[in-house]
Motif scaffolding. Sequence first.
Motif, PDB file in Angstrom:
ATOM      1  N   CYS A 258       2.227  16.321   5.485  1.00 38.43           N
ATOM      2  CA  CYS A 258       2.019  15.234   6.368  1.00 38.43           C
ATOM      3  C   CYS A 258       1.628  14.031   5.928  1.00 38.43           C
ATOM      4  O   CYS A 258       2.073  12.828   5.904  1.00 38.43           O
ATOM      5  CB  CYS A 258       1.193  15.521   7.608  1.00 38.43           C
ATOM      6  SG  CYS A 258       1.990  16.831   8.617  1.00 38.43           S
ATOM      7  N   GLU A 261       3.957  12.673   3.057  1.00 36.68           N
ATOM      8  CA  GLU A 261       5.463  12.191   3.626  1.00 36.68           C
ATOM      9  C   GLU A 261       5.586  11.419   5.008  1.00 36.68           C
ATOM     10  O   GLU A 261       6.613  11.220   5.298  1.00 36.68           O
ATOM     11  CB  GLU A 261       6.522  13.438   3.770  1.00 36.68           C
ATOM     12  CG  GLU A 261       6.617  14.036   2.486  1.00 36.68           C
ATOM     13  CD  GLU A 261       7.364  13.370   1.442  1.00 36.68           C
ATOM     14  OE1 GLU A 261       8.209  12.761   2.009  1.00 36.68           O
ATOM     15  OE2 GLU A 261       7.042  13.737   0.440  1.00 36.68           O
ATOM     16  N   TRP A 262       4.299  10.998   5.395  1.00 36.60           N
ATOM     17  CA  TRP A 262       4.231  10.478   6.823  1.00 36.60           C
ATOM     18  C   TRP A 262       5.026   9.288   6.870  1.00 36.60           C
ATOM     19  O   TRP A 262       5.897   8.944   7.848  1.00 36.60           O
ATOM     20  CB  TRP A 262       2.767  10.168   6.891  1.00 36.60           C
ATOM     21  CG  TRP A 262       2.453   9.831   8.638  1.00 36.60           C
ATOM     22  CD1 TRP A 262       2.614   8.622   9.227  1.00 36.60           C
ATOM     23  CD2 TRP A 262       2.017  10.756   9.475  1.00 36.60           C
ATOM     24  NE1 TRP A 262       2.290   8.733  10.361  1.00 36.60           N
ATOM     25  CE2 TRP A 262       2.134  10.070  10.618  1.00 36.60           C
ATOM     26  CE3 TRP A 262       2.085  12.284   9.503  1.00 36.60           C
ATOM     27  CZ2 TRP A 262       1.641  10.675  11.762  1.00 36.60           C
ATOM     28  CZ3 TRP A 262       1.557  12.826  10.757  1.00 36.60           C
ATOM     29  CH2 TRP A 262       1.471  12.021  11.844  1.00 36.60           C
ATOM     30  N   LEU A 268       9.962  12.508   6.908  1.00 32.45           N
ATOM     31  CA  LEU A 268       8.937  12.531   8.279  1.00 32.45           C
ATOM     32  C   LEU A 268       8.900  11.108   8.614  1.00 32.45           C
ATOM     33  O   LEU A 268       8.584  11.185   9.858  1.00 32.45           O
ATOM     34  CB  LEU A 268       7.444  13.047   7.782  1.00 32.45           C
ATOM     35  CG  LEU A 268       7.388  14.548   7.383  1.00 32.45           C
ATOM     36  CD1 LEU A 268       5.987  14.821   7.022  1.00 32.45           C
ATOM     37  CD2 LEU A 268       7.882  15.479   8.323  1.00 32.45           C
ATOM     38  N   TRP A 273       4.848  11.537  16.033  1.00 28.67           N
ATOM     39  CA  TRP A 273       3.745  12.372  15.199  1.00 28.67           C
ATOM     40  C   TRP A 273       3.798  13.896  15.510  1.00 28.67           C
ATOM     41  O   TRP A 273       3.530  14.673  14.637  1.00 28.67           O
ATOM     42  CB  TRP A 273       2.509  11.593  15.831  1.00 28.67           C
ATOM     43  CG  TRP A 273       1.938  12.126  17.220  1.00 28.67           C
ATOM     44  CD1 TRP A 273       2.312  11.314  18.430  1.00 28.67           C
ATOM     45  CD2 TRP A 273       1.396  13.283  17.580  1.00 28.67           C
ATOM     46  NE1 TRP A 273       1.896  11.934  19.361  1.00 28.67           N
ATOM     47  CE2 TRP A 273       1.401  13.176  18.959  1.00 28.67           C
ATOM     48  CE3 TRP A 273       0.821  14.228  17.098  1.00 28.67           C
ATOM     49  CZ2 TRP A 273       0.617  14.020  19.804  1.00 28.67           C
ATOM     50  CZ3 TRP A 273       0.243  15.310  17.810  1.00 28.67           C
ATOM     51  CH2 TRP A 273      -0.018  15.428  19.123  1.00 28.67           C
ATOM     52  N   LYS A 276       6.347  15.428  13.232  1.00 29.50           N
ATOM     53  CA  LYS A 276       5.721  15.300  11.730  1.00 29.50           C
ATOM     54  C   LYS A 276       4.921  16.433  11.723  1.00 29.50           C
ATOM     55  O   LYS A 276       5.024  17.174  10.484  1.00 29.50           O
ATOM     56  CB  LYS A 276       5.044  13.956  11.678  1.00 29.50           C
ATOM     57  CG  LYS A 276       5.907  12.643  11.443  1.00 29.50           C
ATOM     58  CD  LYS A 276       5.320  11.511  11.319  1.00 29.50           C
ATOM     59  CE  LYS A 276       6.089  10.271  11.190  1.00 29.50           C
ATOM     60  NZ  LYS A 276       5.351   8.981  10.774  1.00 29.50           N
ATOM     61  N   ASN A 279       7.186  19.715  11.157  1.00 30.25           N
ATOM     62  CA  ASN A 279       7.767  19.755  10.230  1.00 30.25           C
ATOM     63  C   ASN A 279       6.883  19.916   8.964  1.00 30.25           C
ATOM     64  O   ASN A 279       7.203  20.436   7.969  1.00 30.25           O
ATOM     65  CB  ASN A 279       8.809  18.695   9.818  1.00 30.25           C
ATOM     66  CG  ASN A 279       9.885  18.771  10.941  1.00 30.25           C
ATOM     67  OD1 ASN A 279      11.098  19.412  10.770  1.00 30.25           O
ATOM     68  ND2 ASN A 279      10.009  18.110  12.097  1.00 30.25           N
TER      69      ASN A 279
END
Length: 457
Positions: A258, A261-262, A268, A273, A276, A279
């Motif tokens: 997270c 890759e946020w 993502l 949120w 995210k 995943n």
Amino acid sequence: MAGRATRLWHSLSTVHPARTVVAAFAGVILLGTALLSLPLSSEQSGATGFVTSVFTATAAVCVTGLTVVDTGTYWSGFGEGVILALIQVGGFGIMTMASLLALLISGKLRLRMQLTAQAETKSLGIGDVRRVLIGVAGITAAVELAVGAVLALRFRFGYGESVGEAVYLGFFHAVAAFNNGGFSLHADSLTRYAEDPWVTLPIAAAVILGGIGFPVLLELLRHRERRRRTGRRGWSLHTRLTLMTTAVLLLTGTVLTCLLEWANPRTLGSFDWDEKLLNGFFHSAMTRSAGFSTLDIGAMEASTLLMTCALMFIGGGSAGTAGGIKVTTFAVLGVAILAEVRGEPSSGILGRRLAPHVLRQALTVALLGVGLVMAAALVLLTLVEARVEAVLFEVVSAFGTVGLSTGITADLPVSGQLVVALLMFVGRLGPVTLVSALALRERTRRYQLPEERPVIG
């Protein structure tokens, strides 16, 4: 010549149980290759080439999930059935399957078959083999049926699939998930379900259950009964170590995925949120050895790929469907390092002292794994022009029998695909098992060498 072949087979099948396991896996891969090479196994005209067939059969038996062709469009219904059967046999364990069939048919097991089943399932003793086999079969059937039913209902009522198609999709992915196979009937793996927790969470649950190992699952199921019968409390060190390390790695993978890759718009970045987090958790769970993906692996940041490589290399629990060096190996090495830093004379964790031979085994497994990964990466880098991190990712994925891919596997030359197939084979069996099987004979040293202490570090 015939006599020599007979002696070789006798050596492989009777001298050392590990040799029987290796020979059995190789034999099933050859059988799967022959079946997948048949014209009726593919939607294409004519027979499938040897490299494609052997690579797919190896990936299925070794429950890896790496592919060189799209499973859902290239293979026919018969071919998909062969792949599913190979995944089930490979994940369940070939010698475990053979022993269970012998147990069902004859009601008893010969000593040699008990030894090979014991070697593959990591059961504690000969007396445990029958109980372990029945327990493994029961757990496998229960998890696959439950997850398959949930997925089938979701595909039927959430996506409008016909009853037959929903059932087929549900149980195919359930079997692949619990066996940590990673094969999907969709070209984009599970990307289309990235926002659907009713698909991703059951699959993640099946992957985690299959990945923590059958010994742990059996102990968890029988803990209450044993506590009532004997009055003993608590789980074994192996179970506690596996569960604790798995939980820590799952959380670590989720948080790092997270964070890294946020804001990446190709992974993502386009999700809300909560999606995210979903995943990020799913990707972390898949690094246990599953290979399904809801994100474009090739679009991930280099830092995420490196983190994923570390998690894939560690893998899941012992005597399960996951690959890697195993979480207990990782935990034992961590404990040994901590003890050495503290200057302690022995390594201990959770109130137990670790035996010296356990530390040697953990170090052997880890170093053999590192050596195999580095050697395979070096070979592939001489064969293809690709980013180092992409090649390393593919190699670690093959060794850890994961199946996540940056997309370069299908473009590898024949020699490169054969290297990856060999690495999947070694990763599924385990470096120590393979080395033990290839050893000419066991040796017992009847003397001790003089002790010496070279400078370390």
